[in-house]
Structures are given as structure tokens and as C-alpha cells.
Design a protein around this motif. Structure first.
Motif, PDB file in Angstrom:
ATOM      1  N   THR A  10     -42.422  79.117 -22.018  1.00 21.65           N
ATOM      2  CA  THR A  10     -41.352  79.400 -22.984  1.00 21.65           C
ATOM      3  C   THR A  10     -41.535  78.483 -24.186  1.00 21.65           C
ATOM      4  O   THR A  10     -42.185  77.436 -24.096  1.00 21.65           O
ATOM      5  N   LYS A  11     -40.968  78.880 -25.295  1.00 23.31           N
ATOM      6  CA  LYS A  11     -41.039  78.047 -26.489  1.00 23.31           C
ATOM      7  C   LYS A  11     -39.969  76.966 -26.437  1.00 23.31           C
ATOM      8  O   LYS A  11     -38.851  77.193 -25.969  1.00 23.31           O
ATOM      9  N   SER A  12     -40.323  75.780 -26.928  1.00 21.69           N
ATOM     10  CA  SER A  12     -39.390  74.654 -26.890  1.00 21.69           C
ATOM     11  C   SER A  12     -38.162  74.952 -27.745  1.00 21.69           C
ATOM     12  O   SER A  12     -38.245  75.577 -28.805  1.00 21.69           O
ATOM     13  N   THR A  13     -37.051  74.510 -27.289  1.00 24.51           N
ATOM     14  CA  THR A  13     -35.795  74.722 -28.019  1.00 24.51           C
ATOM     15  C   THR A  13     -35.327  73.452 -28.719  1.00 24.51           C
ATOM     16  O   THR A  13     -34.248  73.418 -29.306  1.00 24.51           O
ATOM     17  N   THR A  14     -36.144  72.412 -28.640  1.00 25.68           N
ATOM     18  CA  THR A  14     -35.797  71.148 -29.288  1.00 25.68           C
ATOM     19  C   THR A  14     -36.943  70.715 -30.197  1.00 25.68           C
ATOM     20  O   THR A  14     -38.064  71.229 -30.113  1.00 25.68           O
ATOM     21  N   VAL A  15     -36.665  69.764 -31.054  1.00 25.97           N
ATOM     22  CA  VAL A  15     -37.692  69.180 -31.924  1.00 25.97           C
ATOM     23  C   VAL A  15     -38.492  68.173 -31.104  1.00 25.97           C
ATOM     24  O   VAL A  15     -37.917  67.264 -30.487  1.00 25.97           O
ATOM     25  N   ILE A  16     -39.809  68.355 -31.069  1.00 29.19           N
ATOM     26  CA  ILE A  16     -40.688  67.458 -30.311  1.00 29.19           C
ATOM     27  C   ILE A  16     -41.650  66.791 -31.269  1.00 29.19           C
ATOM     28  O   ILE A  16     -42.409  67.466 -31.983  1.00 29.19           O
ATOM     29  N   GLY A  72     -41.345  65.550 -34.099  1.00 24.26           N
ATOM     30  CA  GLY A  72     -41.227  65.973 -35.480  1.00 24.26           C
ATOM     31  C   GLY A  72     -41.651  67.392 -35.760  1.00 24.26           C
ATOM     32  O   GLY A  72     -41.541  67.870 -36.899  1.00 24.26           O
ATOM     33  N   LEU A  73     -42.104  68.112 -34.740  1.00 16.01           N
ATOM     34  CA  LEU A  73     -42.505  69.505 -34.916  1.00 16.01           C
ATOM     35  C   LEU A  73     -41.273  70.410 -34.835  1.00 16.01           C
ATOM     36  O   LEU A  73     -40.316  70.108 -34.115  1.00 16.01           O
ATOM     37  N   LYS A  74     -41.322  71.505 -35.532  1.00 14.20           N
ATOM     38  CA  LYS A  74     -40.160  72.393 -35.550  1.00 14.20           C
ATOM     39  C   LYS A  74     -39.920  73.016 -34.178  1.00 14.20           C
ATOM     40  O   LYS A  74     -40.840  73.096 -33.336  1.00 14.20           O
ATOM     41  N   LYS A  75     -38.702  73.463 -33.943  1.00 14.57           N
ATOM     42  CA  LYS A  75     -38.365  74.115 -32.686  1.00 14.57           C
ATOM     43  C   LYS A  75     -39.270  75.324 -32.464  1.00 14.57           C
ATOM     44  O   LYS A  75     -39.536  76.087 -33.378  1.00 14.57           O
ATOM     45  N   GLY A  76     -39.739  75.478 -31.236  1.00 14.07           N
ATOM     46  CA  GLY A  76     -40.598  76.604 -30.894  1.00 14.07           C
ATOM     47  C   GLY A  76     -42.064  76.367 -31.154  1.00 14.07           C
ATOM     48  O   GLY A  76     -42.905  77.205 -30.795  1.00 14.07           O
ATOM     49  N   ALA A  77     -42.412  75.217 -31.762  1.00 14.09           N
ATOM     50  CA  ALA A  77     -43.825  74.936 -32.039  1.00 14.09           C
ATOM     51  C   ALA A  77     -44.588  74.553 -30.778  1.00 14.09           C
ATOM     52  O   ALA A  77     -45.809  74.681 -30.715  1.00 14.09           O
ATOM     53  N   VAL A  78     -43.865  74.084 -29.773  1.00 13.73           N
ATOM     54  CA  VAL A  78     -44.487  73.647 -28.524  1.00 13.73           C
ATOM     55  C   VAL A  78     -44.065  74.587 -27.405  1.00 13.73           C
ATOM     56  O   VAL A  78     -42.901  74.990 -27.329  1.00 13.73           O
ATOM     57  N   TRP A  79     -45.032  74.950 -26.546  1.00 10.68           N
ATOM     58  CA  TRP A  79     -44.723  75.757 -25.367  1.00 10.68           C
ATOM     59  C   TRP A  79     -44.505  74.834 -24.175  1.00 10.68           C
ATOM     60  O   TRP A  79     -45.138  73.774 -24.060  1.00 10.68           O
ATOM     61  N   VAL A  80     -43.638  75.271 -23.281  1.00 12.90           N
ATOM     62  CA  VAL A  80     -43.299  74.460 -22.113  1.00 12.90           C
ATOM     63  C   VAL A  80     -43.353  75.338 -20.869  1.00 12.90           C
ATOM     64  O   VAL A  80     -42.956  76.509 -20.892  1.00 12.90           O
ATOM     65  N   ALA A  81     -43.861  74.767 -19.770  1.00 14.38           N
ATOM     66  CA  ALA A  81     -43.865  75.463 -18.482  1.00 14.38           C
ATOM     67  C   ALA A  81     -43.620  74.446 -17.382  1.00 14.38           C
ATOM     68  O   ALA A  81     -43.845  73.245 -17.560  1.00 14.38           O
ATOM     69  N   ASP A  82     -43.159  74.934 -16.256  1.00 13.77           N
ATOM     70  CA  ASP A  82     -43.041  74.064 -15.087  1.00 13.77           C
ATOM     71  C   ASP A  82     -44.430  73.705 -14.595  1.00 13.77           C
ATOM     72  O   ASP A  82     -45.293  74.578 -14.424  1.00 13.77           O
ATOM     73  N   ALA A  83     -44.645  72.426 -14.374  1.00 13.02           N
ATOM     74  CA  ALA A  83     -45.932  71.986 -13.859  1.00 13.02           C
ATOM     75  C   ALA A  83     -46.069  72.410 -12.400  1.00 13.02           C
ATOM     76  O   ALA A  83     -45.142  72.224 -11.605  1.00 13.02           O
ATOM     77  N   PRO A  84     -47.207  72.995 -12.027  1.00 13.13           N
ATOM     78  CA  PRO A  84     -47.357  73.493 -10.652  1.00 13.13           C
ATOM     79  C   PRO A  84     -47.401  72.370  -9.621  1.00 13.13           C
ATOM     80  O   PRO A  84     -47.860  71.259  -9.909  1.00 13.13           O
TER      81      PRO A  84
END
Length: 836
Positions: free
Chosen positions: A121-127, A129-141
């Protein structure tokens, strides 16, 4: 028994017999199969593990269907492993009845040690300094409730970059290293970088790199002091070679920091947040969250072929199988400080008083371990890997380690591998110091009679830069032939171990007709082919070595070579290797020496064209990786440097020149003139170094090559000599600039309007004749076959060739003696200063 039940059993038996009776027994495997199936093409198994078990049972029961062998036919698809495939002695075949794991026709089955990470999913927070959604996130297996650890991540088969503090391929340079405190100072201007547990330092040191787990970062203004975890902290600071370097000339050791959430800021970077069991990735241009396949490696070894000294595995083959996604966790658990070729140090230190019973001047001691491999082979013979693919692997691709013999590796692809593509033979076993020669009592421990042929090795060594295309340790009767190697960080092929003159198990090894190009991408002290230690009756012949990458962070920018016989090397015949220039190094070779013949750009084009992969494996060439964005080394060019003055300190001059690796360097002297001749990179830099060392001398660079006769270019049916001797002369042109221009113009048009002159040089067997000009002074270099005499050869230039006399008469009006010459002297012969 009911009749219909009997009929079903009979039908199954008939199907099984038919399946196993044509040429060889066949057991079929498909990702859509089921391990409770019969194993026919129509009813395939689901795993190669089960197919191997069935094959083992056929062997155990001596089933008549296996007379011509067993074929485990693997259908198209990906086979995810939960544990390595283990080939045991009981799985062995015979010469007439081998077992072969083979791809189905037109299929490309993959045996994978990885796991696919889904539900991004796309990030919903600023990480960072990058804009929201610039980083993808997944549960680590996780596995069995425990987070899976890994150091690599692949997105659509392309390796992502572990989050680091420098952009792209750039690196920073350390400020200093304190060996007593075991600490390192680095520049630290970016205060957004925060220390996090698990953070690492990747540092370049001579011919290898190290991965150091950071224990703490102590920031002081714009600098920071790093301390490291054990055991690598002690080893890194105690071992003498290779070590971090501090250099005013070339810059200090390059490094970057990685594996921290605060460093995640660039497309293509990823980070595994172990604390929160999340994985983060910044997509590259064109990567869409719903269409990418993200794979993390899990298993460190995919296949283990493992016998014992008394019961080896034998006659077992792999054909057309792809081995993908292996893991390697040692750097994350214990750090990684290699000695050479990726062999990591278990312990190392410098001797206060040099000398060991084996080597009188040895100053360092080292014990090493061997990195894991995706496919590992021990105590096995007559094993064959053909037309397989080794891709997306964290460490070594294929390792023929101990007790292996008469195995064949041919027609395979090795691509996108973190370490060496192939390791072969024992290096130093963990209990034994690395500089000891290997002498064994039981020949069955020996690695011998292996053939590595017609493989493409490309884009390997991309994690551990100090590894090789092919690395051979203590081996005997090894043949490495017709492989192509490209896009490697260090050397192409390394053969030998031990740094010792002492006779050992190595002999009769061959490196033949390989094509090696685009190497030395990150490190120097490097060669296309490199050797160590005594190896009687060994050959390095008819290889083609060209195109060396220009590493921006090499500790010694001039220390790149085509052929390099390092410490203790002896017993080699090295001949007919096509290299773009005679840039070779013979470093502390054994007392019995080596035979060198015809290693230069004049080797037959037939030899050059024949090197590399042969039919039927030529299609592999379409997989070659060349990093077009990466620059190539500038080829050294001929120059003369003249020193004018008194009281030359010849040894000091030689010492000053050492680091510049001048090809064919020779010194010539007449009175107060000393001329350095050879092929150089950056002659201005050489001049500056000489000027610092000898401030009272006048120094001139002769870079204007006004005439260049080369035998191989101008002479019909030319066969250049293997070794040359140079005769160096000097004269002046008249002070009249008009006459100087006429002289230069005559030489520019000589080949066209006075072809008889070049013909005369051909008749005299001159190998080359070069004229350099600086202001009005000329330096003339005449190269003749070694052992010949200029007085004997020179008359042949005019023999039945009167127009050469006309040329010589014409040139007299343009030539006069330099200052200090006698009135009747024009060309002054300089005397060669012999090397001790």
C-alpha cells in the motif's frame, strides 16, 4: 479384491512402466502437480524433492526401468523451496545410468529460495520529507512467527538498493581510522541521518570491501566517530591487509552508511523495519504498486550436493534449471571483513616480529571462512551443470568446494550475483593460516580435473566487490576455457591461493580462450587473470582481455592490469593472450619463474575472435551486461619525460615513478639529460611528483608524437617480436621555426609520399620508430627485436632502396646536435640504465 479396483491398479502399473521404459525412467514435476500423484507427465508431482525421493527408491530397488538413467523432468514455473534440495550419495547414478534433473522442452523452470512480498500500500504519512504516497509499505513476512531477515530485495527481477546515505553510485571518504581505538571518523553534515540498531558501514579497502555493523555514532560538529560491533571491530582494526587507506594523492577510503530508516529517500531504495515488522520501498519510474513482483531471499543454499570421502555423490546432472533468490546473512550477524576473493577473516593480526617457518618475511597472519553459495558441491564427481541459470543470488553462485573431481560446468548463465559466480577448490580451511601451502595426505580431498567451459558470467560481484567471476583455490588439472566474463567489480579469473613459493597440491591448471572485458568496476590491484603460488605445468593461453572500467574510488588509479602473476606464482606458460596493451605485473614470482610469450595487441585476430563462448551456447551472449554509463580506463599512451640537471639519484627517481605504473618504463641517460620512456596515464601528474622530489631539475614532457611507425600496421605479413629493445636518441631542430614546420610536415606525409622509408623500416625489422618533439628538441625511439643490434639492422633500411638515402640526405638540413654535443654530432645515443 473387487474387479474395478484391480483394473485401476493394473492401469496405474502400466502407465508407470510406460513412463519409465522409453530410453530412461522419467519422473515429471509441475507447480500444478501433487506429491501424491504418480509422477507421469499426465499426473506430475509438485516438488523436485519428491521426485528425487522416487528416483532414490528406483535406485534402491534396482528397478529395470533405470537401465539408461533417470530423468526428472521439470515443467515450466517457479518452485519455491522450504529447504535446500539435498543430493545424497544414494542419489548417485552411473556412467550408463545417470540421474538428470532437466527442464521440459521449451520450459524455463525456476528453483527459488525466495518469498514473494504482496499486499503493498502507499504510505499515508510523510516519510523522510517525501510526500505522502511516495513510499510503499507492506507487512514484512514471517516464518513460524519469526521475522525473515534478508539483505537484498528484487523488484521485477531488478535488485533494489538497501537504503543508504549517498545518492546513486556516489560515495563519501573517511577522515581517519584509529586502529588502537577501533574507530573511524567520517564527515557528518547531514543531521537528518540518525543512528539506528542494525546500521552498517560499507567501506572500500584496497582490493576488497568490508561490511561493518555500527555500534554507535558520536557526532561532533560536522564530523562523527563510528564504533563497531564485535567480532568485526577487532578484526577490521588489527588486520594489516587489506585495510582502510589514507592518501593525499588519491583520496581516503570511500564508504557509505546503509540500513537505516532515516536513509530511505531515493527511488529504488528499500528498508526492512524489524521492530515494526514493516518493509518500505520507494518505486523507480514506471513501477506500479499493483503490477510489480517483489521477492526477498530466504534460503542461503538452494541445492547441496554432498557426499563423503568414502561415499561421494556421482553421475548426477542438472540441465536447463534456473536457480534464483538465495540469501546470505553472515554480514548482518557477524560483519564481513574479507582477506581476498570474498574469503572473510575469522581472525587476523600483524606479527610484531615478521617471519614464519614457511615464509621468512611474512608479517601478517589470517584465518578465513568461506561464504555460502546458492549451489554447493562437496565430495562429488561426474556431476554436470549444463544450460542452467544462476540469477538473483546474494553470495556465491556455484561452489565446487572439497573432494570434487571430474565435474563439468558448461553453457550456463551466471547473472546478477552478489559474490563470485563460481568458486572452485579448497582455499584455506578455517583451522589453517591463509598463507600456508595446502599439502594433503588423502588425494580424495583434492579438487581436480574439473572443466568450466562456455559459460556467460555477467553482472556478478555486485554486493561483495572483492569477489571474482571465477575464483579457484588449491586445484589440480582444472580447465577454465571459452567462458565470457563481463561487468565485474574486481578481477575476472583468479587461480591459486597461499601467497607461497612452496610446492603444494596445485599443478597442470589451464586458463584457455576466455573472453574477459568490462572488469574492475569498483576496485583496483586488479587483473583480467590473476594467479597466486606455485603451479607447475600450468598454462594461460589464447585469452582475450580488454576494456577496464574506470573506478572513481580506486585506491591506486594506475594499478589495473590485464595479466597479473602475484606472489609465489611460478610454473606458468603465459602466451598468445590478446591484451590491448602490455600492462602486466610480475610480483614476487617464484624462483623458477614463468614463460611469457606474445602477450600483446599483435596476437592473431583468429585467436582473439575464437575466445569466448562456442556453439551451441552462443545464444548466451544476448544476456551480456555492460554498464554503458560507467567510464572506461583511458589507455596509456607513449610519452617521454626528460630531466635535465646534475647528480641524478636514480633509485629515488625509480621510487618516485613506482606508483604511476608506466608500461614498459625505461630510463636512458646522456650527461645531464635523463629520459623516461614508456606508456603513461596522466604524464602531467607524473611530472608534478618528480618536480616535488627534485625541485632543482628542469623537467619536460614530450607528448607531441610527430611520427609513429608501427611494424604491425605498415609491414605486410607482419609478425611482431615478442620482446623488444629500445634505442633512444635525441637531437635538435634548427632555431628557424619555418624549418621546424617543414620537418613536421614531411613526417606527416611520409607514409603517403615517401612509402619507401616505411618499407626500409620493415626490411630492417624495426618494431616501431617514434619521434617526439618538445619545442625544437626531438626524442627518437627505435624499437628492435630483443637480442638484435641496431648497427646490424640499420643498413637493411637502404638495401635495394635508394630513396631512403634521399630521405636521409633531405633530413640532414633539419637536424643539429643538442647543447653539449660535439660539432660533428647530430643524433646523441642515450645509454639505458639497467634495472637491478
Amino acid at each position: 479384491m473387487r474387479l474395478n479396483t484391480f483394473t485401476k491398479i493394473l492401469s496405474f502399473f502400466l502407465i508407470l512402466c510406460v513412463s519409465f521404459s522409453i530410453n530412461a525412467a522419467e519422473i515429471w514435476v509441475s507447480p500444478k502437480g501433487n506429491d501424491k500423484n504418480s509422477g507421469t507427465k499426465e499426473s506430475p508431482l509438485a516438488t523436485v524433492h519428491m521426485a528425487m525421493r522416487k528416483a532414490r527408491e528406483l535406485r534402491r530397488l534396482k528397478d529395470p526401468s533405470i537401465k539408461d538413467g533417470i530423468r526428472i523432468v521439470v515443467m515450466d514455473g517457479t518452485y519455491y523451496l522450504n529447504e535446500p534440495l539435498f543430493v545424497r550419495p544414494e542419489d548417485s547414478g552411473t556412467a550408463d545410468s545417470p540421474t538428470t534433473i532437466v527442464a521440459d522442452a521449451n520450459a524455463k523452470p525456476i528453483i527459488s529460495g525466495g518469498i514473494e512480498i504482496k499486499n503493498w500500500t502507499k504510505s499515508t504519512t510523510v516519510i523522510n520529507g517525501l510526500k505522502k504516497g511516495a513510499v510503499w509499505v507492506a507487512d514484512a513476512p514471517k516464518k513460524a512467527g519469526t521475522l525473515i531477515d534478508y539483505r537484498q530485495l528484487w523488484v521485477n527481477g531488478k535488485k533494489a538498493v538497501r537504503a543508504k546515505n549517498t545518492a546513486g553510485t556516489s560515495m563519501e571518504r573517511i577522515l581517519s581510522w584509529n586502529h588502537e581505538e577501533q574507530t573511524c571518523w567520517i564527515p557528518f553534515k547531514d543531521k537528518s541521518v540518525k543512528f539506528e540498531p542494525g546500521m552498517e558501514m560499507f567501506i572500500v579497502q584496497w582490493w576488497s570491501n568490508a561490511n561493518l555493523r555500527i555500534k554507535n555514532i558520536e557526532v561532533q560538529k560536522d564530523s562523527a566517530k563510528l564504533s563497531f560491533e564485535e567480532p568485526e571491530s577487532r578484526i577490521q582494526s588489527e588486520h594489516p591487509w587489506p585495510a582502510p587507506w589514507i592518501s593525499k594523492n588519491n583520496g581516503n577510503s570511500a564508504y557509505f552508511l546503509n540500513n537505516a530508516f532515516s536513509l530511505l529517500n531515493e527511488p529504488g531504495e528499500w528498508f526492512l523495519d524489524k521492530k515494526n515488522a514493516k518493509i518500505y520501498y520507494i518505486p523507480r519510474t514506471g513501477e506500479e504498486i499493483n503490477s510489480v513482483k517483489v521477492t526477498a531471499p530466504v534460503l542461503e543454499s538452494l541445492v547441496e550436493v554432498k557426499g563423503t570421502i568414502d561415499s561421494p555423490v556421482h553421475h548426477f546432472n542438472f540441465k536447463g534449471i534456473s536457480f534464483q533468490y538465495s540469501n546470505w546473512l553472515r554480514p548482518s550477524q557477524q560483519g564481513h571483513v574479507p582477506l581476498q576473493a570474498g574469503l572473510y577473516l575469522l581472525d587476523a593480526y600483524k606479527l610484531k616480529q615478521p617471519g614464519t617457518p614457511n615464509q621468512a618475511n611474512l608479517e601478517n597472519q589470517a584465518w578465513v571462512g568461506r561464504p555460502r553459495a546458492a549451489v554447493e558441491v562437496n565430495y562429488s564427481n561426474n556431476i554436470q551443470f549444463e544450460s542452467c541459470r544462476f540469477e538473483h543470488l546474494a553470495s556465491t553462485g556455484l561452489d565446487l568446494n572439497k573432494g570434487t573431481n571430474h565435474n563439468t560446468v558448461k553453457g550456463n548463465l551466471f547473472k546478477d550475483i552478489g559474490g563470485s559466480a563460481i568458486n572452485v577448490g579448497i582455499f584455506s580451511e578455517e583451522p589453517f593460516e591463509a598463507h600456508l601451502p595446502l599439502i594433503i595426505k588423502d588425494e580424495r580431498e583434492m579438487c581436480s580435473d574439473e572443466v568450466i567451459a562456455d559459460n556467460l558470467i555477467t553482472n556478478v560481484t555486485n554486493e561483495d566487490w572483492g569477489t571474482l567471476g571465477i575464483a579457484a583455490g588449491f586445484v589440480r588439472n582444472l580447465t577454465i576455457e571459452h567462458n565470457e566474463i563481463s561487468d565485474v567489480s574486481y578481477s575476472g579469473i583468479s587461480m591459486g591461493w597461499g601467497w607461497t613459493h612452496t610446492p603444494n597440491v596445485m599443478q597442470n591448471n589451464k586458463i584457455l580462450a576466455n573472453k574477459i572485458h568490462h572488469y574492475a568496476k569498483h576496485l583496483h590491484d586488479v587483473a583480467g587473470i590473476y594467479t597466486l603460488s606455485a603451479q607447475p605445468n600450468s598454462r594461460i593461453e589464447e585469452n582475450y582481455i580488454d576494456k577496464v572500467y574506470n573506478s572513481p574510488y580506486a585506491h591506486d588509479p594506475f594499478l589495473w592490469l590485464y595479466l597479473y602473476t602475484d606472489e609465489g606464482s611460478e610454473g606458468f606458460t603465459i602466451k598468445n593472450n590478446w591484451i590491448a596493451e602490455k600492462k602486466i605485473l610480475k610480483n614476487h614470482n617464484g624462483p623458477k619463474g614463468n614463460i611469457w610469450e606474445h602477450n600483446d595487441p599483435y596476437v592473431s585476430t583468429q585467436i582473439k575472435n575464437a575466445a569466448g563462448i562456442r556453439a551451441p551456447y552462443k545464444d548466451l551472449e544476448k544476456e551480456i551486461v555492460i554498464d554503458e554509463k560507467w567510464g572506461l580506463q583511458e589507455m596509456p599512451k607513449p610519452y617521454a619525460i626528460e630531466l635535465i640537471g646534475n647528480d641524478f639519484d636514480i633509485e629515488k627517481i625509480k621510487s618516485t615513478l613506482t606508483g604511476f605504473r608506466i608500461v614498459g618504463q625505461e630510463l636512458y641517460q646522456w650527461k645531464n639529460h635523463l629520459v623516461i620512456y614508456g606508456k603513461m596515464n596522466q604524464p602531467e601528474r607524473t611530472k608534478r611528483k618528480l618536480a616535488l622530489a627534485f625541485p632543482s631539475l628542469e623537467i619536460k614532457i614530450y607528448e607531441d608524437l610527430v611520427y609513429d611507425f608501427q611494424n604491425f600496421e605498415r609491414c605486410k605479413d607482419s609478425k611482431p617480436a615478442s620482446d623488444w629493445e629500445n634505442v633512444v636518441l635525441t637531437a635538435n631542430l634548427p632555431a628557424d621555426e619555418k624549418l621546424q614546420k617543414e620537418y613536421v610536415d614531411y613526417h606527416k606525409m611520409q607514409f603517403e609520399k615517401w612509402p619507401e622509408v616505411a618499407k626500409g623500416f620493415c626490411n630492417a625489422d624495426f618494431q616501431q620508430l617514434q619521434v617526439f618533439k618538445k619545442d625544437r628538441q626531438l626524442i627518437l625511439v627505435i624499437s628492435i627485436p630483443k637480442g638484435e643490434n641496431l648497427d646490424k639492422l640499420n643498413p637493411k633500411t637502404t638495401q635495394n632502396n635508394p630513396r631512403v638515402d634521399d630521405w636521409n640526405a633531405l633530413m640532414k638540413k633539419y637536424q643539429t646536435g643538442i647543447e653539449g654535443a660535439k660539432p660533428d654530432e647530430t643524433w646523441i645515443f642515450l645509454n639505458k640504465i639497467e634495472t637491478k
